[in-house]
Design an enzyme around this catalytic site. Structure first.
Site, PDB file in Angstrom:
ATOM      1  N   CYS A 147     -12.096  -8.548  14.776  1.00  0.00           N
ATOM      2  CA  CYS A 147     -10.919  -8.622  13.893  1.00  0.00           C
ATOM      3  C   CYS A 147     -11.186  -7.975  12.530  1.00  0.00           C
ATOM      4  CB  CYS A 147     -10.508 -10.061  13.690  1.00  0.00           C
ATOM      5  SG  CYS A 147      -9.100 -10.216  12.566  1.00  0.00           S
TER       6      CYS A 147
ATOM      7  N   ASP B 280      -7.711   3.740   9.778  1.00  0.00           N
ATOM      8  CA  ASP B 280      -7.243   3.148   8.529  1.00  0.00           C
ATOM      9  C   ASP B 280      -8.359   3.435   7.531  1.00  0.00           C
ATOM     10  OD1 ASP B 280      -5.503   1.724   6.891  1.00  0.00           O
ATOM     11  OD2 ASP B 280      -5.101   0.257   8.476  1.00  0.00           O
TER      12      ASP B 280
ATOM     13  N   ARG C 157       0.826  -1.196   0.000  1.00  0.00           N
ATOM     14  CA  ARG C 157       0.000   0.000   0.000  1.00  0.00           C
ATOM     15  C   ARG C 157       0.862   1.249   0.000  1.00  0.00           C
ATOM     16  NH1 ARG C 157      -3.650   0.008   4.895  1.00  0.00           N
ATOM     17  NH2 ARG C 157      -4.886  -1.413   3.651  1.00  0.00           N
ATOM     18  N   TYR C 158       1.820   1.290   0.916  1.00  0.00           N
ATOM     19  CA  TYR C 158       2.742   2.424   0.992  1.00  0.00           C
ATOM     20  C   TYR C 158       3.983   2.092   0.167  1.00  0.00           C
ATOM     21  CZ  TYR C 158      -0.001   3.541   5.201  1.00  0.00           C
ATOM     22  OH  TYR C 158      -0.999   3.832   6.087  1.00  0.00           O
TER      23      TYR C 158
ATOM     24  N   ARG D 211      -9.563  -8.581   9.837  1.00  0.00           N
ATOM     25  CA  ARG D 211      -9.425  -9.584   8.764  1.00  0.00           C
ATOM     26  C   ARG D 211     -10.284 -10.807   9.029  1.00  0.00           C
ATOM     27  NH1 ARG D 211      -3.669  -8.471   9.248  1.00  0.00           N
ATOM     28  NH2 ARG D 211      -3.484  -6.533   8.083  1.00  0.00           N
TER      29      ARG D 211
ATOM     30  N   CYS E 144      -4.397 -17.506  14.735  1.00  0.00           N
ATOM     31  CA  CYS E 144      -4.095 -16.775  15.962  1.00  0.00           C
ATOM     32  C   CYS E 144      -4.339 -17.725  17.124  1.00  0.00           C
ATOM     33  CB  CYS E 144      -4.991 -15.552  16.112  1.00  0.00           C
ATOM     34  SG  CYS E 144      -4.910 -14.429  14.711  1.00  0.00           S
TER      35      CYS E 144
ATOM     36  N   LYS F 158      -3.379   4.852   6.720  1.00  0.00           N
ATOM     37  CA  LYS F 158      -3.779   5.307   8.050  1.00  0.00           C
ATOM     38  C   LYS F 158      -3.596   6.818   8.147  1.00  0.00           C
ATOM     39  CE  LYS F 158      -2.208   0.965  10.150  1.00  0.00           C
ATOM     40  NZ  LYS F 158      -1.615   0.380   8.912  1.00  0.00           N
TER      41      LYS F 158
ATOM     42  N   ASP G  89     -11.794  -0.749  12.688  1.00  0.00           N
ATOM     43  CA  ASP G  89     -12.057  -0.828  11.242  1.00  0.00           C
ATOM     44  C   ASP G  89     -13.489  -1.294  10.999  1.00  0.00           C
ATOM     45  OD1 ASP G  89      -9.478  -0.047  10.550  1.00  0.00           O
ATOM     46  OD2 ASP G  89      -8.718  -2.105  10.678  1.00  0.00           O
TER      47      ASP G  89
ATOM     48  N   ARG H 146       6.993   0.088   2.352  1.00  0.00           N
ATOM     49  CA  ARG H 146       6.806  -1.049   3.256  1.00  0.00           C
ATOM     50  C   ARG H 146       5.666  -1.931   2.781  1.00  0.00           C
ATOM     51  NH1 ARG H 146       5.209   3.857   4.932  1.00  0.00           N
ATOM     52  NH2 ARG H 146       3.584   4.159   6.505  1.00  0.00           N
TER      53      ARG H 146
ATOM     54  N   CYS I 139     -10.175 -12.469  18.051  1.00  0.00           N
ATOM     55  CA  CYS I 139     -10.841 -11.265  18.541  1.00  0.00           C
ATOM     56  C   CYS I 139     -12.109 -11.083  17.719  1.00  0.00           C
ATOM     57  CB  CYS I 139      -9.933 -10.052  18.353  1.00  0.00           C
ATOM     58  SG  CYS I 139      -8.251 -10.309  18.953  1.00  0.00           S
TER      59      CYS I 139
HETATM   60  C1  LIG Z   1      -0.708  -0.478   8.778  1.00  0.00           C
HETATM   61  C2  LIG Z   1      -0.049  -0.904   7.553  1.00  0.00           C
HETATM   62  C3  LIG Z   1       1.314  -0.662   7.352  1.00  0.00           C
HETATM   63  C4  LIG Z   1       2.197  -0.020   8.400  1.00  0.00           C
HETATM   64  O1  LIG Z   1       1.915   1.302   8.604  1.00  0.00           O
HETATM   65  P1  LIG Z   1       2.786   2.147   9.653  1.00  0.00           P
HETATM   66  O2  LIG Z   1       2.096   3.451   9.697  1.00  0.00           O
HETATM   67  O3  LIG Z   1       4.174   2.193   9.125  1.00  0.00           O
HETATM   68  O4  LIG Z   1       2.730   1.408  10.947  1.00  0.00           O
HETATM   69  C5  LIG Z   1       1.873  -1.051   6.149  1.00  0.00           C
HETATM   70  N1  LIG Z   1       1.140  -1.644   5.196  1.00  0.00           N
HETATM   71  C6  LIG Z   1      -0.170  -1.877   5.351  1.00  0.00           C
HETATM   72  C7  LIG Z   1      -0.915  -2.527   4.240  1.00  0.00           C
HETATM   73  C8  LIG Z   1      -0.805  -1.534   6.547  1.00  0.00           C
HETATM   74  O5  LIG Z   1      -2.109  -1.800   6.703  1.00  0.00           O
HETATM   75  S1  SF4 Z   2      -7.174  -8.879  15.700  1.00  0.00           S
HETATM   76 FE1  SF4 Z   2      -7.503 -10.592  14.259  1.00  0.00          FE
HETATM   77  S2  SF4 Z   2      -5.463 -11.088  13.513  1.00  0.00           S
HETATM   78 FE2  SF4 Z   2      -5.182  -9.872  15.356  1.00  0.00          FE
HETATM   79  S3  SF4 Z   2      -5.037 -11.394  17.024  1.00  0.00           S
HETATM   80 FE3  SF4 Z   2      -7.168 -10.774  16.913  1.00  0.00          FE
HETATM   81  S4  SF4 Z   2      -8.088 -12.309  15.578  1.00  0.00           S
HETATM   82 FE4  SF4 Z   2      -5.893 -12.441  15.250  1.00  0.00          FE
END
Ligand SMILES: *Cc1c(COP(=O)(O)O)cnc(C)c1O
Ligand code: SF4
Length: 366
Positions: free
Chosen positions: A131, A328, A111-112, A133, A124, A335, A291, A115, A128
């Site tokens: 979550c 996000d 995305r960025y 995802r 996990c 973010k 989210d 990174r 949670c």
């Molecule tokens: C959150 C996230 C990051 C990391 O973001 P930082 O602001 O550097 O912590 C990188 N890639 C994705 C896809 C993310 O969701």
């Molecule tokens: S938020 Fe989602 S990915 Fe993170 S520990 Fe909880 S269940 Fe696992």
């Protein structure tokens, strides 16, 4: 603090965290045997298990921190299915962060520019209920290392990528051996400078932080650990010891917290959480506004209240302990930090700024 240091030695065998996984509660029957469930919880659990999706799993360790006599226990509400997940959620989206659209290769989100997020497992130690995802977490199949080759090939071809965030699921669900092989493979890519391991294991099964794990991490530095604690009661002596083992071994620990209605949306609660982490030398990094995953409306704190909380903490809590509130942005726009604007008035000459105590003063624009 002295008490925290005394509690340092914890069992140091791989079997200990494996035992936690093996003995986790995964069925309605097991859950009923451990906690007196309300009819609503029983019904929600039955319905969610039938529907598939995000599984029910709670480690004995996390269960032991739950007060069985309190139906609103803040730890319980994070992991026990309840009517909260059934709150109508018109804003809910299957893939709130547009991760599938930003998938550069299987299991890789780019995305960025500098990174990437590498999803190495869907597992996990506990799940949670909020979550982000939940569309894929716990629903397998977990990729084998060979299946991450395409993602790693992409990283190798893109020299602008300086950091790999190893996440999932939970990065520390990998065995030491598998993690070691993965990190070694990432380290073969010369332009990757930083590795970040995202985990909630320090709360769900803190005995995961063994000497063996510390050795693996030390072999591939610089490695940052991104922990996930949401409530001060998650930091029992075992979890504190786990954080201290990492920070004591020179591994920087950053923490993310999800802001959750009725669980931690309270200044005193968050102050205690962030101060405790800071004493353990773990830096509160992000406070996430929840989210828009489906069924999370019951967990989301109104944005206005979230900003108020941050406004109330700023200046009263050391900068070392103060995380950034972030949203996000839906669809994968990244973010953004959110905070109450300190600008109370503005003209051509300058701005009027309000400090934490409420008093204001002018500052020139030029
Ligand atoms: C959150 C996230 C990051 C990391 O973001 P930082 O602001 O550097 O912590 C990188 N890639 C994705 C896809 C993310 O969701
Ligand atoms: S938020 Fe989602 S990915 Fe993170 S520990 Fe909880 S269940 Fe696992």
């Amino acid at each position: 603090m002295r008490a925290e240091r005394r509690s340092l030695p914890i069992a140091d065998a791989d079997e200990d965290w494996r035992w936690q996984l093996k003995n986790a509660v995964r069925t309605l029957e097991d859950l009923k045997a451990r906690l007196a469930l309300s009819p609503a919880e029983r019904e929600a659990t039955r319905r969610l298990l039938e529907a598939g999706g995000l599984p029910l799993t709670i480690t004995p360790h996390f269960l032991s921190l739950i007060d069985p006599s309190d139906p609103d226990d803040p730890l319980r509400r994070q992991v026990v299915p309840s009517e909260l997940e059934g709150v109508p959620d018109p804003w809910g989206r299957r893939d709130p962060l547009g991760e599938e659209d930003h998938e550069a290769a299987p299991n890789l989100v780019h995305r960025y520019p500098d990174r990437v997020l590498l999803l190495v497992t869907d597992r996990c130690a506990s799940y949670c209920r909020f979550c982000t995802r939940k569309r894929l977490v716990g629903q397998g199949p977990t990729p084998r290392l060979a299946e991450l080759e395409e993602a790693l090939g992409y990283v190798a071809r893109h020299e602008e990528i300086k950091e790999v965030i190893v996440s999932g699921g939970d990065a520390l669900m990998l065995s030491d051996e598998k993690l070691d092989r993965l990190l070694a493979r990432i380290r073969e890519i010369p332009h990757v400078e930083i590795i970040r391991l995202a985990t909630r294991m320090l709360a769900f099964a803190p005995m995961r932080v063994t000497e063996g794990l510390l050795d693996v991490i030390a072999a591939h530095h610089p490695v940052y650990v991104l922990s996930h604690f949401n409530h001060p009661r998650e930091l029992d002596d075992n979890a504190k010891a786990a954080v201290l083992r990492l920070t004591g071994a020179g591994v920087p620990v950053l923490n993310q917290t999800v802001l959750l209605k009725g669980i931690n949306d309270d200044e005193a609660c968050l102050t205690e959480l962030f101060r405790t982490l800071t004493r353990l030398r773990a830096r509160p990094y992000y406070l996430h506004q929840c989210d828009l995953a489906p069924g999370t409306a019951g967990f989301r704190v109104p944005l206005e209240r979230a900003m108020e909380i941050v406004g109330n903490l700023r200046g009263r809590l050391s900068g070392l302990s103060m995380p950034q509130l972030v949203i996000d942005i839906p669809g994968g726009l990244g973010k953004v930090p959110m905070f109450p604007s300190p600008v109370t008035r503005e003209d051509d000459e300058g701005v009027e700024l309000r400090g934490f105590s409420g008093r204001t003063a002018r500052y020139p624009k030029r």
